[in-house]
Design an enzyme around this catalytic site. Structure first.
Site, mmCIF file in Angstrom:
data_model
loop_
_atom_site.group_PDB
_atom_site.id
_atom_site.type_symbol
_atom_site.label_atom_id
_atom_site.label_comp_id
_atom_site.label_asym_id
_atom_site.label_seq_id
_atom_site.Cartn_x
_atom_site.Cartn_y
_atom_site.Cartn_z
ATOM 1 N N PHE A 1 1.647 -5.242 14.321
ATOM 2 C CA PHE A 1 1.126 -6.439 14.958
ATOM 3 C C PHE A 1 0.173 -6.060 16.102
ATOM 4 O O PHE A 1 -0.941 -6.579 16.207
ATOM 5 C CB PHE A 1 2.321 -7.238 15.495
ATOM 6 N N ASP A 2 0.623 -5.111 16.925
ATOM 7 C CA ASP A 2 -0.202 -4.664 18.057
ATOM 8 C C ASP A 2 -1.481 -3.994 17.586
ATOM 9 O O ASP A 2 -2.532 -4.120 18.210
ATOM 10 C CB ASP A 2 0.585 -3.690 18.944
ATOM 11 N N SER B 1 -2.667 -27.757 42.756
ATOM 12 C CA SER B 1 -3.726 -26.750 42.689
ATOM 13 C C SER B 1 -4.467 -26.770 44.034
ATOM 14 O O SER B 1 -4.062 -27.482 44.943
ATOM 15 C CB SER B 1 -4.662 -27.014 41.523
ATOM 16 N N LYS C 1 -6.080 -14.260 47.199
ATOM 17 C CA LYS C 1 -5.583 -15.046 46.064
ATOM 18 C C LYS C 1 -5.465 -14.180 44.812
ATOM 19 O O LYS C 1 -6.466 -13.811 44.215
ATOM 20 C CB LYS C 1 -6.542 -16.204 45.836
ATOM 21 N N CYS D 1 -32.381 -41.958 26.238
ATOM 22 C CA CYS D 1 -31.219 -41.133 25.899
ATOM 23 C C CYS D 1 -31.509 -40.413 24.583
ATOM 24 O O CYS D 1 -31.853 -41.047 23.594
ATOM 25 C CB CYS D 1 -29.985 -42.015 25.766
HETATM 26 S S1 IVH Z 1 -0.356 -21.798 47.341
HETATM 27 C C1 IVH Z 1 -0.394 -26.024 47.398
HETATM 28 N N1 IVH Z 1 -0.891 -19.319 47.807
HETATM 29 O O1 IVH Z 1 -3.784 -20.326 43.238
HETATM 30 C C2 IVH Z 1 -0.733 -24.640 47.360
HETATM 31 N N2 IVH Z 1 -1.515 -20.182 45.682
HETATM 32 O O2 IVH Z 1 -5.385 -22.942 42.718
HETATM 33 C C3 IVH Z 1 -0.902 -24.042 46.013
HETATM 34 N N3 IVH Z 1 -2.505 -18.555 44.164
HETATM 35 O O3 IVH Z 1 -1.731 -22.114 41.063
HETATM 36 C C4 IVH Z 1 -0.337 -22.733 45.853
HETATM 37 N N4 IVH Z 1 -2.384 -16.839 45.543
HETATM 38 O O4 IVH Z 1 -1.536 -19.608 41.050
HETATM 39 C C5 IVH Z 1 -0.975 -20.312 46.913
HETATM 40 N N5 IVH Z 1 -1.235 -17.131 48.388
HETATM 41 C C6 IVH Z 1 -1.336 -18.100 47.495
HETATM 42 C C7 IVH Z 1 -1.888 -17.908 46.198
HETATM 43 C C8 IVH Z 1 -1.965 -18.993 45.323
HETATM 44 C C9 IVH Z 1 -2.732 -17.247 44.331
HETATM 45 C C10 IVH Z 1 -2.824 -19.339 42.955
HETATM 46 C C11 IVH Z 1 -1.667 -20.083 42.353
HETATM 47 C C12 IVH Z 1 -2.082 -21.531 42.278
HETATM 48 C C13 IVH Z 1 -3.559 -21.432 42.434
HETATM 49 C C14 IVH Z 1 -4.106 -22.665 43.123
#
Ligand code: IVH
Length: 673
Positions: free
Chosen positions: A37-38, A83, A119, A403
């Site tokens: 599979f891999d 988000s 992030k 359009c």
């Molecule tokens: S806080 C309400 N902290 O970013 C705050 N998110 O676009 C939301 N992420 O889905 C989450 N590092 O996957 C937060 N230090 C951090 C983060 C973080 C990565 C991601 C996370 C979230 C997305 C938001």
């Protein structure tokens, strides 16, 4: 010709891959062992790497598992996983901070400190701990409902299974990112396209033993639902996480002022390639939980946080053509078809030109050599034109006055607030009358935030449209499944899956229903406001029957623009026909009164005059948090008029004559104290 041969070879492999997948995930009877599979997966990925034009939506680099949502149980998040809004420049950050200051009414002495957290580009997860024990782990899913991937998460060494610290809350969702370090990814290169895909694929293995083989990591950064958390800032929370045994991001920092945020951003961006995990920006969170609470959320993102994305990669290419696309609201978007270029590992062949004004401002023409930028998940766009390389015979691009899809006149709205013409040109036909617009409306109808119908993606909508299977939203609920079964690419099982997911969505909240209609200016936030106020589809429909749209003006947050748009929606006979059909086919749940246990229990308020130390938005959000609501007209239905500094006399007089209770700011705040 050679390309065609390669494509055939590739498609055969994809087909085989789908077959293996189906047997593994859906039928639970693998046809081949893991190595085989891999091997197939690597072959597909290697072909894609070698030949940029190969890209199939069911490729292992695009899909993880076969309909994985069927394997894992879906579970509601007790507190939604939000988000984040994006910022790309210093200007965006200044605006972000300005909005916060305004919301907090520019209180003197307000000193905002941020937790700046690089992030990580992985997969977020929410881990529920009860009495110190890790009980359930969920994926983000759509933010409201995730998949139960507990057993897979338990294989990650960074996740403590038991926490004995005295100050660990009785109940808490610890949230963070699951990812793979770049150094570990090297060994997985031929199986996955990038570390993020590798993390997501590994997390969704059916057998936790498979997950265990992958060196997944977990870094914690926030929490969801909690009972017994005694921490008042993000800085302290991050410290506590460490004490409790979680890994946190070593690059997190506390920072004051936008200037310093920029400094830190530039430093980290420079060092990006030396960090052992992929980061795509920096998240800034207001440190103080008290301020976070006051600021609250808009739609599905907090007001108190933002993601500052790293600057884009860019490349130079040539515009081969300019095509016009149409959105569900009729907006015409010019798209540059460019000579394919690789920008940061992704082959780009389209770049948005935004709107007519942008083309005119930058004088973008077919044949031009341009710099294209691509940042994270943002659509690639044209930064600049190299005029030196422009052909002498090139002509200015003429934006179509009709359009291109239905021939209706295209128009630019006049914005009565800014006293300017809109930058966007639109098709003037009403919704479903323009075919292309209609398809877009249906795509919106089934999209994630609306009906969220699994297995009815954009391509399938287009396909069904062309086959006359779906022309209007109601057709989705009356599909000819026998016909679909006979189509290429469909089988008994996939049709049964589709039927199942459609039937499941026949019951829907009023809020999502309104949003799904795709009325211009009625996005998520406004749909929510309307659903809270009108409560039922019946009330919504009777707006037009009784022609009492003006009542909408009493809803705080809904303005002339939205009302005009709703009126227009009801003026159109196809819309009425769609509504009537949907009403008979679906169960649209009435909106329940929110939290009736708040101190302002369903009381209505109106504010006149300038409040002390508080903006209107904050007052509104405070009232709503306590189960009250704001109206903007003095009527018999108003319970309280809050009179602040320099009130409108007319409103106070009206309240007095209708015997509405009058409060000053102090007595109102006492009600919720
Ligand atoms: S806080 C309400 N902290 O970013 C705050 N998110 O676009 C939301 N992420 O889905 C989450 N590092 O996957 C937060 N230090 C951090 C983060 C973080 C990565 C991601 C996370 C979230 C997305 C938001």
């Amino acid at each position: 010709m050679i390309d065609e041969k390669i494509n055939q070879k590739y498609l055969k492999k994809i087909e085989l891959f789908q077959k293996y997948n189906k047997h593994y995930y859906n039928l639970n009877k693998p046809l081949v062992d893991d190595t085989e599979f891999d091997k197939l997966k690597s072959e597909i990925i290697n072909l894609e790497k070698k030949y940029n034009f190969l890209n199939h939506k069911e490729s292992p680099s695009n899909s993880v598992g076969f309909k994985p949502s069927k394997i894992f149980k879906k579970v509601k998040h007790k507190t939604a996983m939000l988000s984040l809004g994006n910022a790309f420049s210093e200007e965006d950050l200044i605006n972000f901070e300005k909005k916060i200051f305004n919301f907090l009414n520019n209180e003197p002495g307000l000193n905002i400190e941020y937790s700046a957290e690089p992030k990580i580009d992985g997969i977020s997860a929410s881990l529920f701990f009860k009495d110190g024990k890790f009980v359930t782990g969920l994926s983000r899913g759509d933010g409201k409902e995730g998949e139960d991937i507990t057993e897979n998460l338990k294989t990650i060494a960074d996740i403590p299974l038991k926490i004995k610290s005295k100050d660990f809350p009785n109940e808490i969702d610890i949230r963070g990112e699951v990812f793979i370090q770049n150094s570990d990814f090297r060994d997985l290169r031929n199986k996955f396209a990038n570390p993020r895909n590798a993390a997501s694929g590994s997390l969704r293995q059916k057998d936790p033993k498979e997950t265990e083989k992958i060196p997944l990591k977990f870094i914690a950064y926030t929490f969801g639902y909690e009972k017994g958390l005694e921490v008042f800032s993000q800085e302290d929370f991050l410290k506590k996480l460490k004490e409790w045994g979680f890994r946190t991001n070593p690059l997190n920092k506390m920072i004051k002022t936008v200037k310093n945020l920029m400094k830190n951003y530039k430093e980290i961006e420079k060092r990006r390639d030396q960090i052992d995990f992929d980061i795509d920006g920096i998240v800034y969170k207001i440190n103080d939980f008290g301020l976070q609470k006051r600021l609250g959320n808009v739609a599905n993102a907090p007001r108190w946080a933002v993601a500052h994305k790293f600057s884009a990669n860019s490349s130079i290419s040539k515009i081969e053509n300019i095509e016009i696309q149409i959105g569900r609201t009729g907006a015409l978007t010019p798209v540059a078809k460019i000579k394919p270029v690789n920008i940061g590992g992704v082959v780009v062949s389209n770049a948005t030109l935004h709107n007519e004004e942008e083309i005119n401002r930058k004088d973008i023409r077919i044949g031009d050599t341009v710099t294209i930028e691509r940042a994270g998940d943002v659509i690639p766009h044209v930064i600049s034109v190299d005029l030196k390389l422009r052909n002498k015979n090139s002509k200015k691009f003429n934006f179509p006055k009709n359009c291109p899809f239905c021939g209706s006149k295209t128009v630019k709205d006049f914005n009565s607030t800014t006293k300017k013409e809109d930058a966007v040109r639109r098709c003037s036909s009403e919704g479903y009358e323009c075919e292309k617009m209609a398809i877009e409306k249906i795509k919106h109808f089934v999209s994630k935030e609306a009906f969220n119908i699994d297995g009815l993606g954009k391509k399938i909508v287009e396909n069904f449209w062309n086959l006359n299977l779906i022309k209007l939203p109601q057709d989705i609920f009356n599909l000819d499944y026998l016909k679909i079964e006979s189509l290429e690419g469909w089988g008994k099982q996939s049709v049964a899956n589709l039927k199942y997911s459609i039937n499941q969505k026949k019951t829907i909240s009023f809020e999502k229903f309104i949003y799904a209609l795709g009325i211009r200016h009625i996005g998520l936030e406004n749909a929510k406001i309307i659903s809270k106020n009108l409560k039922s589809l019946k009330n919504f429909i009777s707006l037009s029957k009784e022609n009492n749209f003006d009542n909408l003006i009493n809803i705080d947050g809904i303005g002339e623009t939205q009302i005009k748009s709703i009126k227009n929606f009801f003026k159109n006979s196809t819309n009425l026909h769609v509504l009537k059909n949907l009403e008979s086919l679906l169960i649209v749940k009435n909106t329940e009164n929110q939290k009736t246990n708040g101190k302002l229990n369903n009381k209505t308020f109106m504010i006149t005059g300038k409040l002390t130390n508080m903006s209107r938005s904050e007052a509104k959000s405070l009232i709503e948090q306590n189960s009250g609501s704001i109206v903007s007209n003095v009527t018999k239905k108003l319970d309280y008029l809050i009179v602040a500094d320099k009130p409108t006399k007319r409103k106070v007089d009206a309240a007095k004559s209708l015997k509405v209770k009058i409060l000053d700011q102090g007595s109102w705040l006492k009600m919720i104290k």
